[in-house]
Enzyme design. Sequence first.
Site, mmCIF file in Angstrom:
data_model
loop_
_atom_site.group_PDB
_atom_site.id
_atom_site.type_symbol
_atom_site.label_atom_id
_atom_site.label_comp_id
_atom_site.label_asym_id
_atom_site.label_seq_id
_atom_site.Cartn_x
_atom_site.Cartn_y
_atom_site.Cartn_z
ATOM 1 N N GLY A 167 21.348 44.202 15.550
ATOM 2 C CA GLY A 167 22.335 43.781 14.561
ATOM 3 C C GLY A 167 22.316 42.265 14.472
ATOM 4 N N CYS A 168 23.451 41.681 14.199
ATOM 5 C CA CYS A 168 23.544 40.223 14.077
ATOM 6 C C CYS A 168 23.008 39.561 15.343
ATOM 7 C CB CYS A 168 24.996 39.816 13.844
ATOM 8 S SG CYS A 168 25.246 38.034 13.800
ATOM 9 N N PHE A 169 22.063 38.654 15.172
ATOM 10 C CA PHE A 169 21.415 38.079 16.356
ATOM 11 C C PHE A 169 22.285 37.112 17.139
ATOM 12 C CE2 PHE A 169 18.461 35.402 13.319
ATOM 13 C CZ PHE A 169 19.533 34.640 12.878
#
Length: 167
Positions: free
Chosen positions: A9-11
Site C-alpha cells: 500500500g502507501c509506501f
Amino acid sequence: MKEIYLAGGCFWGTEHYFKQINGVVETEVGFANGNTENPTYKEVYTDTTGFAETVRIRYDENVADLEFLLNMFFHAIEPTSLNRQGHDEGTRYRTGVYYTDESELPVIRKVFAEQQALLDEPIAVEVLPLKNFYTAEEYHQDYLDKNPTGYCHLPQALFEFARKARK
C-alpha cells in the site's frame, strides 16, 4: 546483506513499519514493476504506469531472515484486498513481493501457504521477480520520520509491534 522489495500500500507507512524491525538495516521507497522509465510520483499516481509503491528492504539475515520479514509483512497488510490498503485505492497501492533471487521462492511459497491457511479468501498479493525499481523523490524517503503526524494507513500500534518483534 540481503534485499527484498515489498509493496504494502502507501509506501510511507510500509517503510516506517519495516524500519522499526530489528535486522532491517536500510529502506528506500520507490516504484516497482512498471512500464515506463524513471517515473515520478505524479505519473505513478495516475495509475497508468503499472508501478506499485514499493519499499526496498536491506536486511541482515542473521537477525531477521526472509521468512520472518514476510510474516511481518502479512501483519501490516490486508492480504485479500486487491489494489487497496486502508483508504488508499488504485493499482499503485497493490500488494506484492518482488524478489531478485529465485532461490528465495521456496521460502516465499512456504510463508504464503501458511498465511493462506489462516484466511477464508484467496491472497491477493502478487509474487513476481523484480522487473525494475526506481527511487521515489527525496521528500518521500523517511516521510513519517520527517512528518511524524503525516498521513499513514497503518495504526501506530503496529509500529510498536514491529519494534518489539524478534525472529
